[in-house]
Design an enzyme around this catalytic site. Structure first.
Site, PDB file in Angstrom:
ATOM      1  N   TRP A  57     -11.748   3.705 -20.552  1.00  0.00           N
ATOM      2  CA  TRP A  57     -12.279   4.581 -19.113  1.00  0.00           C
ATOM      3  C   TRP A  57     -13.656   5.041 -19.940  1.00  0.00           C
ATOM      4  O   TRP A  57     -14.780   4.344 -18.639  1.00  0.00           O
ATOM      5  CB  TRP A  57     -11.604   5.589 -19.216  1.00  0.00           C
ATOM      6  CG  TRP A  57     -12.260   7.022 -19.842  1.00  0.00           C
ATOM      7  CD1 TRP A  57     -11.679   6.540 -21.720  1.00  0.00           C
ATOM      8  CD2 TRP A  57     -13.222   8.156 -19.918  1.00  0.00           C
ATOM      9  NE1 TRP A  57     -12.369   8.425 -22.136  1.00  0.00           N
ATOM     10  CE2 TRP A  57     -13.217   8.652 -20.644  1.00  0.00           C
ATOM     11  CE3 TRP A  57     -14.010   8.350 -18.904  1.00  0.00           C
ATOM     12  CZ2 TRP A  57     -14.324   9.868 -21.399  1.00  0.00           C
ATOM     13  CZ3 TRP A  57     -15.132   9.782 -19.070  1.00  0.00           C
ATOM     14  CH2 TRP A  57     -14.994   9.892 -20.588  1.00  0.00           C
ATOM     15  N   HIS A  78      -5.828   4.813 -15.853  1.00  0.00           N
ATOM     16  CA  HIS A  78      -5.247   6.187 -15.993  1.00  0.00           C
ATOM     17  C   HIS A  78      -6.048   7.090 -16.288  1.00  0.00           C
ATOM     18  O   HIS A  78      -6.529   8.015 -15.904  1.00  0.00           O
ATOM     19  CB  HIS A  78      -4.413   6.196 -17.001  1.00  0.00           C
ATOM     20  CG  HIS A  78      -3.662   7.465 -17.738  1.00  0.00           C
ATOM     21  ND1 HIS A  78      -3.209   7.968 -16.991  1.00  0.00           N
ATOM     22  CD2 HIS A  78      -3.771   7.765 -19.113  1.00  0.00           C
ATOM     23  CE1 HIS A  78      -3.099   9.349 -17.673  1.00  0.00           C
ATOM     24  NE2 HIS A  78      -3.351   9.539 -18.870  1.00  0.00           N
ATOM     25  N   ASP A 138     -19.520  30.254   4.817  1.00  0.00           N
ATOM     26  CA  ASP A 138     -19.300  28.046   4.910  1.00  0.00           C
ATOM     27  C   ASP A 138     -19.944  27.761   3.617  1.00  0.00           C
ATOM     28  O   ASP A 138     -21.097  28.875   2.853  1.00  0.00           O
ATOM     29  CB  ASP A 138     -19.206  28.103   5.928  1.00  0.00           C
ATOM     30  CG  ASP A 138     -18.465  26.244   6.359  1.00  0.00           C
ATOM     31  OD1 ASP A 138     -18.080  25.639   4.876  1.00  0.00           O
ATOM     32  OD2 ASP A 138     -17.528  26.174   7.072  1.00  0.00           O
ATOM     33  N   SER A 178      -9.797  33.103 -16.228  1.00  0.00           N
ATOM     34  CA  SER A 178     -10.810  34.073 -15.843  1.00  0.00           C
ATOM     35  C   SER A 178     -10.211  35.063 -15.340  1.00  0.00           C
ATOM     36  O   SER A 178     -10.638  36.743 -14.690  1.00  0.00           O
ATOM     37  CB  SER A 178     -12.375  34.505 -16.059  1.00  0.00           C
ATOM     38  OG  SER A 178     -12.681  33.522 -17.839  1.00  0.00           O
ATOM     39  N   HIS A 202     -20.304  13.761 -22.730  1.00  0.00           N
ATOM     40  CA  HIS A 202     -19.616  15.495 -23.746  1.00  0.00           C
ATOM     41  C   HIS A 202     -19.930  16.558 -22.284  1.00  0.00           C
ATOM     42  O   HIS A 202     -18.908  17.198 -22.378  1.00  0.00           O
ATOM     43  CB  HIS A 202     -20.362  15.011 -24.760  1.00  0.00           C
ATOM     44  CG  HIS A 202     -19.241  16.068 -25.243  1.00  0.00           C
ATOM     45  ND1 HIS A 202     -18.470  16.295 -25.644  1.00  0.00           N
ATOM     46  CD2 HIS A 202     -19.418  17.548 -25.960  1.00  0.00           C
ATOM     47  CE1 HIS A 202     -17.501  17.541 -26.502  1.00  0.00           C
ATOM     48  NE2 HIS A 202     -18.309  17.973 -26.228  1.00  0.00           N
ATOM     49  N   SER A 211     -20.502  11.717  -4.626  1.00  0.00           N
ATOM     50  CA  SER A 211     -19.644  12.610  -4.113  1.00  0.00           C
ATOM     51  C   SER A 211     -20.006  13.449  -5.059  1.00  0.00           C
ATOM     52  O   SER A 211     -20.431  14.620  -4.607  1.00  0.00           O
ATOM     53  CB  SER A 211     -18.373  11.599  -4.157  1.00  0.00           C
ATOM     54  OG  SER A 211     -17.631  13.092  -3.835  1.00  0.00           O
ATOM     55  N   SER A 212     -20.197  13.645  -5.806  1.00  0.00           N
ATOM     56  CA  SER A 212     -19.768  14.793  -7.106  1.00  0.00           C
ATOM     57  C   SER A 212     -21.103  15.445  -6.987  1.00  0.00           C
ATOM     58  O   SER A 212     -21.867  16.929  -6.999  1.00  0.00           O
ATOM     59  CB  SER A 212     -19.378  14.836  -8.037  1.00  0.00           C
ATOM     60  OG  SER A 212     -19.667  13.268  -9.083  1.00  0.00           O
ATOM     61  N   TYR A 252     -16.783  19.223 -20.383  1.00  0.00           N
ATOM     62  CA  TYR A 252     -16.640  20.681 -20.058  1.00  0.00           C
ATOM     63  C   TYR A 252     -17.341  20.789 -18.650  1.00  0.00           C
ATOM     64  O   TYR A 252     -16.419  22.019 -18.764  1.00  0.00           O
ATOM     65  CB  TYR A 252     -18.400  21.192 -20.404  1.00  0.00           C
ATOM     66  CG  TYR A 252     -18.300  21.398 -22.418  1.00  0.00           C
ATOM     67  CD1 TYR A 252     -17.582  22.317 -23.107  1.00  0.00           C
ATOM     68  CD2 TYR A 252     -19.039  20.308 -22.991  1.00  0.00           C
ATOM     69  CE1 TYR A 252     -17.587  21.961 -24.489  1.00  0.00           C
ATOM     70  CE2 TYR A 252     -18.555  20.161 -24.393  1.00  0.00           C
ATOM     71  CZ  TYR A 252     -17.857  21.112 -25.173  1.00  0.00           C
ATOM     72  OH  TYR A 252     -17.401  21.295 -26.362  1.00  0.00           O
ATOM     73  N   GLU A 281     -19.331  15.894 -19.689  1.00  0.00           N
ATOM     74  CA  GLU A 281     -18.099  15.834 -18.581  1.00  0.00           C
ATOM     75  C   GLU A 281     -17.163  16.628 -19.547  1.00  0.00           C
ATOM     76  O   GLU A 281     -17.035  17.185 -17.939  1.00  0.00           O
ATOM     77  CB  GLU A 281     -18.369  14.241 -18.871  1.00  0.00           C
ATOM     78  CG  GLU A 281     -17.055  13.850 -17.712  1.00  0.00           C
ATOM     79  CD  GLU A 281     -16.548  14.026 -16.596  1.00  0.00           C
ATOM     80  OE1 GLU A 281     -18.389  14.456 -15.771  1.00  0.00           O
ATOM     81  OE2 GLU A 281     -15.789  13.978 -15.544  1.00  0.00           O
ATOM     82  N   THR A 299     -17.068  29.424 -27.766  1.00  0.00           N
ATOM     83  CA  THR A 299     -15.270  28.786 -27.038  1.00  0.00           C
ATOM     84  C   THR A 299     -14.378  30.022 -27.634  1.00  0.00           C
ATOM     85  O   THR A 299     -14.047  30.837 -27.007  1.00  0.00           O
ATOM     86  CB  THR A 299     -14.649  27.732 -27.227  1.00  0.00           C
ATOM     87  OG1 THR A 299     -15.510  26.802 -27.246  1.00  0.00           O
ATOM     88  CG2 THR A 299     -13.014  27.184 -26.480  1.00  0.00           C
ATOM     89  N   LYS A 315     -14.969  33.431 -25.513  1.00  0.00           N
ATOM     90  CA  LYS A 315     -13.417  32.871 -24.760  1.00  0.00           C
ATOM     91  C   LYS A 315     -12.586  33.810 -24.245  1.00  0.00           C
ATOM     92  O   LYS A 315     -11.609  34.371 -24.588  1.00  0.00           O
ATOM     93  CB  LYS A 315     -13.865  31.894 -23.785  1.00  0.00           C
ATOM     94  CG  LYS A 315     -15.046  31.877 -23.452  1.00  0.00           C
ATOM     95  CD  LYS A 315     -15.227  30.851 -22.518  1.00  0.00           C
ATOM     96  CE  LYS A 315     -16.133  30.666 -21.491  1.00  0.00           C
ATOM     97  NZ  LYS A 315     -15.864  31.562 -20.613  1.00  0.00           N
ATOM     98  N   HIS A 361     -21.075  13.109 -31.878  1.00  0.00           N
ATOM     99  CA  HIS A 361     -19.248  13.106 -32.281  1.00  0.00           C
ATOM    100  C   HIS A 361     -18.921  12.029 -32.100  1.00  0.00           C
ATOM    101  O   HIS A 361     -17.912  11.866 -32.470  1.00  0.00           O
ATOM    102  CB  HIS A 361     -19.496  14.114 -32.522  1.00  0.00           C
ATOM    103  CG  HIS A 361     -18.964  15.218 -31.006  1.00  0.00           C
ATOM    104  ND1 HIS A 361     -19.012  16.426 -30.633  1.00  0.00           N
ATOM    105  CD2 HIS A 361     -18.182  14.235 -30.217  1.00  0.00           C
ATOM    106  CE1 HIS A 361     -18.164  16.189 -29.365  1.00  0.00           C
ATOM    107  NE2 HIS A 361     -18.276  15.351 -29.379  1.00  0.00           N
ATOM    108  N   HIS A 362     -18.953  11.283 -30.728  1.00  0.00           N
ATOM    109  CA  HIS A 362     -17.370  10.526 -30.621  1.00  0.00           C
ATOM    110  C   HIS A 362     -18.412   9.294 -31.649  1.00  0.00           C
ATOM    111  O   HIS A 362     -17.232   7.561 -30.803  1.00  0.00           O
ATOM    112  CB  HIS A 362     -17.886   9.912 -29.154  1.00  0.00           C
ATOM    113  CG  HIS A 362     -17.345  11.706 -28.503  1.00  0.00           C
ATOM    114  ND1 HIS A 362     -16.039  11.637 -27.722  1.00  0.00           N
ATOM    115  CD2 HIS A 362     -18.470  12.694 -28.458  1.00  0.00           C
ATOM    116  CE1 HIS A 362     -16.437  12.675 -26.997  1.00  0.00           C
ATOM    117  NE2 HIS A 362     -17.716  13.115 -26.936  1.00  0.00           N
ATOM    118  N   ARG A 395      -4.854   3.292 -30.937  1.00  0.00           N
ATOM    119  CA  ARG A 395      -4.587   3.356 -29.212  1.00  0.00           C
ATOM    120  C   ARG A 395      -4.887   2.621 -28.531  1.00  0.00           C
ATOM    121  O   ARG A 395      -5.628   1.442 -29.433  1.00  0.00           O
ATOM    122  CB  ARG A 395      -5.488   4.920 -29.375  1.00  0.00           C
ATOM    123  CG  ARG A 395      -6.906   4.831 -28.859  1.00  0.00           C
ATOM    124  CD  ARG A 395      -8.002   6.337 -28.626  1.00  0.00           C
ATOM    125  NE  ARG A 395      -7.771   6.532 -27.248  1.00  0.00           N
ATOM    126  CZ  ARG A 395      -9.246   6.703 -27.000  1.00  0.00           C
ATOM    127  NH1 ARG A 395      -9.750   7.262 -27.820  1.00  0.00           N
ATOM    128  NH2 ARG A 395      -9.439   7.167 -25.681  1.00  0.00           N
TER     129      ARG A 395
END
Lengths: 526, 186
Positions: free
Chosen positions: A142, A77, A106, A268, A253, A169-170, A257, A255, A328, A331, A302-303, A450
């Protein structure tokens, strides 16, 4: 924005027709459409896994799935939603919108663009197909932490290869976006006139180029530990599993963002349109996005507050993380200030954008709570964390994607989204989302761990509520499909070139639906 | 090729180099991590420690619990005592017993871990079987000591330390006798 717009008359795909048109296409709009359809299919696949998880958690005990299959479901998931749904969806938006917004004909490398899309379906087949091999899919979460990920069966290898392919790809997609934005802008489109969606994607693309290779390295090390006798993370040979967590979160981390900055960009674009005011604090938005990106590289641990890190390390990562709340906050302040005394109207895109600000800010605040090391040690790996990241990933990234889809649907299909169904979709999603995820905060604070298929009796009521909400949320997404299919079939009110009353930007100067080729002669922006 | 296409290719080249550099950087994190652990002493758990301060803090008693795990089921591994009560600064010894349950010689090594994790830096092992690899003949049983001192600087809120060893088979070091089935039962 004043612009000289050349005549847009050229409107036919040429080359092969039928299926081959889609396989060989180098047109940014075709590729964008394929990205969006692919990500929606993956969103439904990941959603079905989530519903199986919630069905198992409806009541204590084991009813629906076996425990090891439950672990496979939570792992896949996460992987499917992050790499298969949200990231490709944003790349789809980038493909469709960036050339239109900067006045380019293009993307910079059209053939590479085709390639970066067509790498995704094989990766998806590897991921989903891993359910059907002996031993099943990976159940290591994951994040694929060793030692578990070193011990799994071949489903784990398939996940590793899928991540390699999606990473390539990315990276190709990100390189394309950087080059397009930096080199292909129309005359007069200076960097500080760039629409904010392009700015946030430019910064996101740099993040992707910086961290996707690190993830590729991390999973490569897992692969060699599994099959080629190395011991990067294998304690039996002198390796250290904690090292994997450092390498993974150095990717992980930034990632998160990558998953949220393009959403900030979409919001925006939407809010100034429906507040009928220019965006408040454009320059500060650009700087805030850039500082979030820079800070994201120094907060990864922090993880890992519970890995036995020295107190100095905990304090550093705690304060660095809390620092991110400042840009943040800038924003959120700017979005609210844009609405302030604007003449607002609440069509579907604006509903999603306003809803985004409300729920995303809640997710941001729980993030701040998780950042505090002594509290995090208490709530680490509980449902509080699950609630936090679903508030920022679902209510943040996904709600912004829905908002963007409603906002640009007229440009893609030539038809306005059906307001009545769109509003129904928003309210059903918003209410059922909160029914699903709000109780998880309480479960986490009460200590429910979890990634476990069973739980103690006292957690039963909130879990039952969350499961009801989850099924409501899942079904609500079929309403979205209804809106899209209706517009794509050419039903509903035809859209003008400037589909929304006060919409600003080059994409609203071309007809709706956008012709196959746009801006073959660059417009001049004054 | 137009000017803009040339410029695009130049930027493409730079960005590809950038992503290759970052791929290498991921691997560079490995020696970087080991160096940081070495300099800060965070992960110094399988080398002998030296104790500078031999002052015994008789006012405190720390419970040290001993735990033993076998990674692949090949070992019969246990401490001879479940727990000890020691004063910080006092030298104590505990004996572990390990047996090779396979029908062939095996080489293994024990890796310690600590609960709570921050106790690791206050737990000084003078002598430990975990400093070296152990080779055991088929069915051989061996007793091995750990001599340790708990540093008196241990934070006051830590009242119990759990020392847990996991015995790993050292990969690729299994002595192979011809004709003997490897017997990897797990």
């Amino acid at each position: 924005m004043a612009a000289v717009i050349p005549d847009q008359s050229h409107d036919h795909p040429h080359g092969p027709s039928g299926l081959m048109r889609w396989i060989t296409t180098t047109n940014h709009k075709d590729i964008g459409t394929m990205y969006l359809i692919f990500s929606f299919i993956m969103f439904l696949a990941g959603g079905v896994m989530a519903l199986a998880i919630r069905a198992e958690l409806f009541q204590p005990g084991l009813q629906v799935v076996a425990p090891e299959f439950f672990n496979q479901l939570t792992s896949l998931h996460g992987l499917v939603m992050v790499f298969g749904a949200i990231m490709p969806a944003f790349v789809g938006f980038a493909n469709w919108q960036i050339p239109l917004m900067i006045g380019a004909s293009d993307m910079a490398f059209a053939r590479m663009n085709n390639w970066s899309f067509w790498l995704l379906p094989p990766a998806a087949i590897l991921l989903i197909g891993s359910f059907f091999v002996p031993g099943g899919a990976t159940g290591a979460g994951w994040t694929l932490y060793p030692p578990l990920s070193i011990q799994m069966g071949m489903g784990m290898d398939m996940a590793i290869f899928a991540i390699h392919i999606m990473g390539v790809s990315s990276i190709m997609g990100a390189i394309n976006i950087v080059v397009t934005i930096l080199n292909m802008r129309a005359p007069g489109m200076t960097m500080m006139k760039l629409p904010l969606f392009c700015w946030t994607w430019l910064i996101t693309a740099y993040l992707l180029i910086a961290v996707m290779p690190v993830l590729a390295g991390a999973v490569t090390m897992l692969l060699t530990d599994r099959h080629f006798g190395t011991s990067f993370f294998n304690a039996a040979g002198g390796g250290d599993p904690v090292l994997y967590q450092h390498v993974f979160w150095f990717f992980g981390h930034p990632e998160v963002y990558i998953l949220i900055l393009p959403a900030f960009g979409i919001i925006s674009q939407i809010i100034p349109t429906f507040a009928r005011k220019p965006l408040f604090g454009y320059a500060s938005m650009v700087y805030a996005t850039a500082s979030i990106a820079v800070l994201s590289f120094i907060v990864w641990a922090h993880h890992m507050f519970t890995t036995g890190m020295p107190v100095t390390g905990q304090l550093f990562f705690m304060y660095a993380t809390m620092l991110i709340a400042v840009p943040t906050g800038v924003k959120v302040f700017n979005w609210v200030a844009t609405m302030w005394r604007g003449s607002m109207s609440f069509e579907s895109p604006m509903l999603w954008a306003t809803g985004f600000i409300f729920v995303f800010t809640m997710g941001g605040f729980t993030g701040l709570i998780c950042a505090i090391a002594p509290i995090d040690i208490q709530i680490h790996d509980t449902y509080y964390v699950v609630a936090h990241f679903h508030y920022v990933m679902v209510a943040g990234s996904l709600f912004a994607l829905f908002g963007g889809a409603y906002y640009w649907l007229p440009k893609w299909t030539g038809r306005m989204p059906d307001e009545r169904i769109g509003k129904l979709h928003f309210w059903c999603s918003m209410v059922s989302f909160n029914i699903t995820f709000f109780p998880l905060h309480f479960l986490g604070l009460a200590g429910m761990p979890r990634r476990v298929p069973d739980y103690a009796l006292q957690f039963a009521d909130f879990n039952a509520i969350a499961t009801v909400g989850a099924f409501g949320f899942g079904l609500s997404q079929l309403i979205f499909l209804w809106v899209i299919v209706k517009a794509a079939r050419g039903e509903g009110q035809p859209a003008a070139a400037r589909a929304w009353e006060n919409a600003d930007g080059l994409e609203w100067t071309v007809p709706s639906p956008a012709p196959h080729h746009t801006f073959e002669e660059a417009p001049v922006v004054r | 090729m137009s000017e803009i296409a040339r410029e695009n290719r130049r930027l493409l080249g730079r960005l590809i180099v950038g992503s290759l550099v970052m791929f290498g950087f991921g691997f560079l994190l490995v020696p970087f991590y080991e160096k940081i652990c070495e300099v800060t002493g965070i992960n110094r758990i399988v080398q002998p420690d030296r104790v500078a301060n031999t002052q015994v803090d008789a006012a405190r008693l720390i419970t040290v619990e001993f735990d033993a795990n076998s990674h692949d089921g090949a070992w019969d591994f246990r401490p001879l005592q479940g727990a000890l009560r020691v004063h910080p600064g006092e030298l104590a010894t505990v004996v572990y017993e390990v047996a090779n349950t396979r029908r062939e010689p095996m080489t293994g090594q024990a890796v310690p871990s600590y609960g709570p994790p921050q106790a690791a830096q206050y737990f000084r092992k003078m002598e430990c079987f975990c400093f070296a690899q152990q080779t055991l003949e088929a069915g051989e049983r061996r007793t091995m000591p750990v001599a340790f001192v708990v540093d008196p600087d241990l934070p006051a809120d830590v009242k119990t330390i759990t020392l847990s060893y996991t015995f790993f088979e050292v990969e690729g070091r299994r002595a192979r006798a011809p004709g003997v089935e490897s017997g990897h039962g797990s």
